[in-house]
Each structure stands twice: as structure tokens, then as C-alpha cells.
Write a protein that holds these residues in place. Structure first.
Motif, PDB file in Angstrom:
ATOM      1  N   VAL A  99       5.910  -3.908   6.818  1.00  0.00           N
ATOM      2  CA  VAL A  99       4.442  -3.578   5.265  1.00  0.00           C
ATOM      3  C   VAL A  99       4.353  -5.242   5.380  1.00  0.00           C
ATOM      4  O   VAL A  99       5.438  -5.731   4.577  1.00  0.00           O
ATOM      5  CB  VAL A  99       5.111  -2.723   4.571  1.00  0.00           C
ATOM      6  CG1 VAL A  99       4.363  -2.517   2.815  1.00  0.00           C
ATOM      7  CG2 VAL A  99       5.750  -1.211   4.690  1.00  0.00           C
ATOM      8  N   ALA A 100       2.790  -5.211   4.678  1.00  0.00           N
ATOM      9  CA  ALA A 100       2.495  -6.832   4.067  1.00  0.00           C
ATOM     10  C   ALA A 100       1.999  -6.444   3.103  1.00  0.00           C
ATOM     11  O   ALA A 100       1.213  -4.920   2.614  1.00  0.00           O
ATOM     12  CB  ALA A 100       1.558  -7.338   4.463  1.00  0.00           C
ATOM     13  N   LEU A 101       2.691  -7.317   2.111  1.00  0.00           N
ATOM     14  CA  LEU A 101       2.510  -6.838   0.527  1.00  0.00           C
ATOM     15  C   LEU A 101       0.986  -8.038   0.453  1.00  0.00           C
ATOM     16  O   LEU A 101       0.111  -8.777   0.550  1.00  0.00           O
ATOM     17  CB  LEU A 101       3.141  -8.599   0.151  1.00  0.00           C
ATOM     18  CG  LEU A 101       4.917  -7.945   0.045  1.00  0.00           C
ATOM     19  CD1 LEU A 101       5.753  -8.758  -0.997  1.00  0.00           C
ATOM     20  CD2 LEU A 101       5.068  -6.552  -0.752  1.00  0.00           C
TER      21      LEU A 101
ATOM     22  N   ARG B 173      -8.951  -9.504  -4.649  1.00  0.00           N
ATOM     23  CA  ARG B 173      -9.587 -10.304  -4.071  1.00  0.00           C
ATOM     24  C   ARG B 173      -8.734 -11.217  -3.302  1.00  0.00           C
ATOM     25  O   ARG B 173      -7.604 -11.122  -3.398  1.00  0.00           O
ATOM     26  CB  ARG B 173     -10.408 -11.578  -4.886  1.00  0.00           C
ATOM     27  CG  ARG B 173     -11.053 -10.499  -5.505  1.00  0.00           C
ATOM     28  CD  ARG B 173     -11.586 -11.093  -7.005  1.00  0.00           C
ATOM     29  NE  ARG B 173     -10.562 -11.188  -7.879  1.00  0.00           N
ATOM     30  CZ  ARG B 173     -10.229 -11.735  -9.078  1.00  0.00           C
ATOM     31  NH1 ARG B 173     -11.355 -11.916  -9.244  1.00  0.00           N
ATOM     32  NH2 ARG B 173      -9.220 -12.068  -9.629  1.00  0.00           N
ATOM     33  N   ALA B 174      -9.043 -11.551  -2.029  1.00  0.00           N
ATOM     34  CA  ALA B 174      -8.611 -12.489  -1.357  1.00  0.00           C
ATOM     35  C   ALA B 174      -9.393 -13.732  -0.785  1.00  0.00           C
ATOM     36  O   ALA B 174     -10.835 -13.535  -1.146  1.00  0.00           O
ATOM     37  CB  ALA B 174      -8.764 -12.202   0.128  1.00  0.00           C
TER      38      ALA B 174
ATOM     39  N   ILE C 227       5.734 -10.770   3.502  1.00  0.00           N
ATOM     40  CA  ILE C 227       4.795 -11.677   2.461  1.00  0.00           C
ATOM     41  C   ILE C 227       4.226 -12.838   2.685  1.00  0.00           C
ATOM     42  O   ILE C 227       5.468 -14.065   2.671  1.00  0.00           O
ATOM     43  CB  ILE C 227       6.093 -12.105   0.966  1.00  0.00           C
ATOM     44  CG1 ILE C 227       7.369 -11.219   0.580  1.00  0.00           C
ATOM     45  CG2 ILE C 227       5.198 -12.786  -0.308  1.00  0.00           C
ATOM     46  CD1 ILE C 227       8.009 -11.624   0.267  1.00  0.00           C
ATOM     47  N   PRO C 228       2.646 -12.044   2.592  1.00  0.00           N
ATOM     48  CA  PRO C 228       2.045 -13.267   3.125  1.00  0.00           C
ATOM     49  C   PRO C 228       1.477 -14.539   2.404  1.00  0.00           C
ATOM     50  O   PRO C 228       0.058 -14.670   1.833  1.00  0.00           O
ATOM     51  CB  PRO C 228       1.012 -12.893   4.160  1.00  0.00           C
ATOM     52  CG  PRO C 228       0.603 -11.398   3.452  1.00  0.00           C
ATOM     53  CD  PRO C 228       1.766 -11.264   2.646  1.00  0.00           C
TER      54      PRO C 228
ATOM     55  N   GLU D   4      -2.957 -16.327   5.874  1.00  0.00           N
ATOM     56  CA  GLU D   4      -1.509 -16.007   6.476  1.00  0.00           C
ATOM     57  C   GLU D   4      -1.353 -14.161   6.248  1.00  0.00           C
ATOM     58  O   GLU D   4      -0.672 -13.934   7.381  1.00  0.00           O
ATOM     59  CB  GLU D   4      -0.908 -16.113   5.031  1.00  0.00           C
ATOM     60  CG  GLU D   4      -0.220 -17.871   4.866  1.00  0.00           C
ATOM     61  CD  GLU D   4      -1.653 -18.441   4.730  1.00  0.00           C
ATOM     62  OE1 GLU D   4      -2.627 -17.875   3.728  1.00  0.00           O
ATOM     63  OE2 GLU D   4      -0.968 -20.097   4.385  1.00  0.00           O
ATOM     64  N   PHE D   5      -2.326 -13.522   5.823  1.00  0.00           N
ATOM     65  CA  PHE D   5      -2.313 -11.846   5.996  1.00  0.00           C
ATOM     66  C   PHE D   5      -2.927 -12.022   7.421  1.00  0.00           C
ATOM     67  O   PHE D   5      -2.513 -10.791   7.663  1.00  0.00           O
ATOM     68  CB  PHE D   5      -2.763 -11.830   5.292  1.00  0.00           C
ATOM     69  CG  PHE D   5      -3.307 -10.046   5.367  1.00  0.00           C
ATOM     70  CD1 PHE D   5      -2.204  -8.668   4.805  1.00  0.00           C
ATOM     71  CD2 PHE D   5      -4.370  -9.697   5.894  1.00  0.00           C
ATOM     72  CE1 PHE D   5      -2.670  -7.791   5.188  1.00  0.00           C
ATOM     73  CE2 PHE D   5      -4.895  -8.258   6.193  1.00  0.00           C
ATOM     74  CZ  PHE D   5      -3.473  -7.476   6.021  1.00  0.00           C
ATOM     75  N   GLY D   6      -4.245 -13.087   7.307  1.00  0.00           N
ATOM     76  CA  GLY D   6      -4.879 -12.236   9.139  1.00  0.00           C
ATOM     77  C   GLY D   6      -3.411 -12.795   9.759  1.00  0.00           C
ATOM     78  O   GLY D   6      -3.381 -11.453  10.715  1.00  0.00           O
TER      79      GLY D   6
END
Length: 336
Positions: free
Chosen positions: A22-24, A66-67, A90-91, A33-35
Motif C-alpha cells: 500500500v502506497a500512501l 494533486r501531484a 511512504i513515497p 517517488e510514487f512512480g
């Protein structure tokens, strides 16, 4: 990716206790970082079979979210998803001066108590540190935050030079791309080196960089004339790991004095020639140990170690376990 998945070799994986990652997700999400997180753990990989990771995203606050780059983000749910997670990532974070909400802190503490692993990328380490879970443990973050982090969280041992830290079940990584190194490290722990190597090939990156490797070098990009000399030398050393050339011979091959050569070599690689050779030999040894056909003496000779005893000494020092245990854990016979 232009190569179809169905031509990749199928890898039979041993199931892990909980493969839900699970990514926050937060407002101001760090896109890269999410990518990284989604690419390692969330990309469909049919070649890995049914036991590969499952991936979900959890909003830590109400939307709209938003990103960076103007993207709007939707999620699979909220913090309740952490209740079932085997690994939480936690990205990054929206800002080092922006604290986590009490709800997020409580959810992370509860997940840790249930046995979930928690990994952070870059400034995400601040959120994990705010929970108190890192107290008495080691951590890293982007080098530009290291001094501030150490001042704010004196109970955490800051490893400012590290690419990532593994103090399982807590993991932290340095800026941005170091998240790839940590992700591959976790894949290797969960499913073995063959799986990590497969993911790395898909990403076109090195399959393993030691967590203790420096985040940055004093002069990361050598002068063109020096790079033209050092880079081919590194290739030659890798191609003949059985041979241990003298510093004099290496310097002569690069048309440098010994003093200049040693300085330029360290600037280009972050280490000394002998340490470079040992690291390359150990990586080759780890690969050979994953295959059952080679004996220990044969592997030692092929990798350039004078004896299997010397191989065992360096291998245990580098990887924290003897070669035989590595083979038992990661060998193909075990993973098939």
C-alpha cells in the motif's frame, strides 16, 4: 516497454506471508517517488506468476489530491487499507516542515504493531520518524535533509551517506532514485535475486547497489578525458576478475601517475581499485551461488578469490551470511 511480457522467462515465486503493498497518497504527492513505488510493486508482471505483489493506494487526507506536475490523483481507499498491508511505502512527503496528521501516525504505529513493514523514499523518512518507530534504529534520507533530520530526531541514527537502510521491518532510502535501489532490495529479500534481476532488466538499471554506497561522489562526473580512460578500465577489470593487477599497471594503462590514478579512480567510482574488485567479485559469486552446479572452490577461483575460505570471509562481511546459507536461501533449486 516494447518487448511483450509473454516472451520474458517465467519465474516461479515462493509466496510471501502478505504480498499487499500500500502506497500512501497525499496532496502534493512527489510524482517521481510514487512512480518508483508503482513501477517496482504495482506494475503487472505476468512473468512472475500469481504470487507477485498486489498494489493499492491509500489517501492520507480528503481530496482533491494533486501531484507535482499538475496531475490529479485518485486512490483505492483511505487509511483503512493499512489494516491489511504487508508493506507500506511512504513515497516522499509534501514538505519536511509539514507534520503528519495524528490519524496517519496512529495508523502507521498500528500497522507496525500488526507486523507490517514500512519503507520510505526521500523525505518520507520524516513521517516514519514522527511515529517514534525509528527511535534506536538507523535511517537515511536525501543528503540535503540529513543534518536537519538528525537535529529533529536525535534518537534516530542518521546514515547520511547511505543509499538506503534496512533495519527490518523499517526501511528508508535517500533521494528519489535511491527508492529504486531499496525497492529492488526488498524484492530480492522477498523473492530472491532472480526476481530482482528480472525487475531490474525491465527497468534497465543495475540489479543491486549496496545500501551503504555513498549517495553522491565528490565529483560525480569525471572530466571527459578521464572518463574515457577510467570507464574502459572498469570494463576490463569486470571481464577478468581472476586477475589482480597492480596499481602501477592500472595507472600505466590509463597514462597517469599512481597518485593521480588513485584520486581519479575514487572520484569516478567512490571507492578504491581493490575494493571495487572485491565488490565485483562478490556480486559474481552471489550470482553463481544461485546456480547449483558450481562448487565453492570453483566459484572462488572463477571470482578471483585465492581460496574458498577467503570467499567466505568477504561474503559474510558483505552480505551478513555465509555463501552456503545464501545458496540455500536464494538458490534456483529452492526457488523453483
Amino acid at each position: 516497454m516494447t518487448t511483450p511480457d509473454n516472451i520474458l522467462p517465467f519465474i516461479s515465486l515462493r509466496p510471501i506471508p502478505n504480498n499487499l503493498v500500500v502506497a500512501l497518497i497525499y496532496d502534493g504527492l512527489c510524482t517521481f517517488e510514487f512512480g518508483v513505488t508503482a513501477e517496482i510493486f504495482g506494475l503487472p508482471r505476468p512473468e512472475m506468476g500469481p504470487d507477485w505483489y498486489r498494489f493499492r493506494t491509500a489517501a492520507v487526507e480528503p481530496g482533491p489530491l494533486r501531484a507535482h506536475g499538475g496531475l490529479m490523483v485518485s486512490t483505492d481507499g483511505g487509511l483503512e487499507l493499512l489494516d491489511d498491508a504487508g508493506l507500506i511505502v511512504i513515497p516522499g512527503w509534501k514538505g519536511v516542515n509539514t507534520p503528519a496528521s495524528p490519524e496517519l501516525v496512529a495508523a502507521l504505529i498500528a500497522a507496525h504493531a500488526r507486523g507490517a513493514r514500512i519503507a520510505t523514499i526521500c523525505s518520507g523518512a520524516y513521517i516514519l520518524a514522527q511515529t517514534g518507530l525509528l527511535d534506536g534504529h538507523s535511517a537515511t534520507t536525501h543528503w540535503r535533509y540529513a543534518e536537519d533530520f538528525a537535529a529533529r530526531f536525535p534518537q534516530v541514527t542518521m546514515r547520511a551517506d547511505n543509499l538506503y537502510t534496512d533495519d527490518a521491518p523499517l526501511y528508508t532510502s535517500a533521494g528519489s532514485a535511491a527508492g529504486l535501489d531499496l525497492g529492488l532490495h526488498i524484492v530480492r529479500q522477498d523473492f530472491g535475486p532472480e526476481a530482482a534481476n528480472s525487475v531490474a532488466r525491465r527497468l534497465v538499471i543495475a540489479s543491486h547497489r549496496d545500501g551503504g554506497q555513498n549517495q553522491f561522489l565528490p565529483r560525480p562526473v569525471p572530466r571527459a578525458t578521464e572518463a574515457d580512460k577510467i570507464a574502459p578500465l572498469l570494463d576490463r577489470l569486470r571481464q577478468n576478475l581472476r586477475h589482480t593487477p597492480t596499481i602501477s599497471a592500472l595507472a600505466k594503462s590509463c597514462a597517469m601517475s599512481q597518485r593521480t590514478f588513485l584520486r581519479r579512480f575514487e572520484e569516478a567510482t567512490g571507492t578504491t581499485p581493490i575494493r571495487f574488485l572485491i565488490e565485483e567479485r562478490l556480486q559474481l559469486a552471489a550470482h553463481l551461488l544461485e546456480r547449483p552446479e558450481a562448487g565453492m572452490e570453483e566459484i572462488a577461483a572463477q571470482c578471483g578469490f585465492a581460496s574458498s575460505a577467503l570467499l567466505r570471509h568477504h561474503f559474510r562481511k558483505r552480505y551478513g551470511l555465509p555463501p552456503a546459507a545464501w545458496r540455500q536461501r536464494f538458490g534456483q533449486a529452492q526457488g523453483s
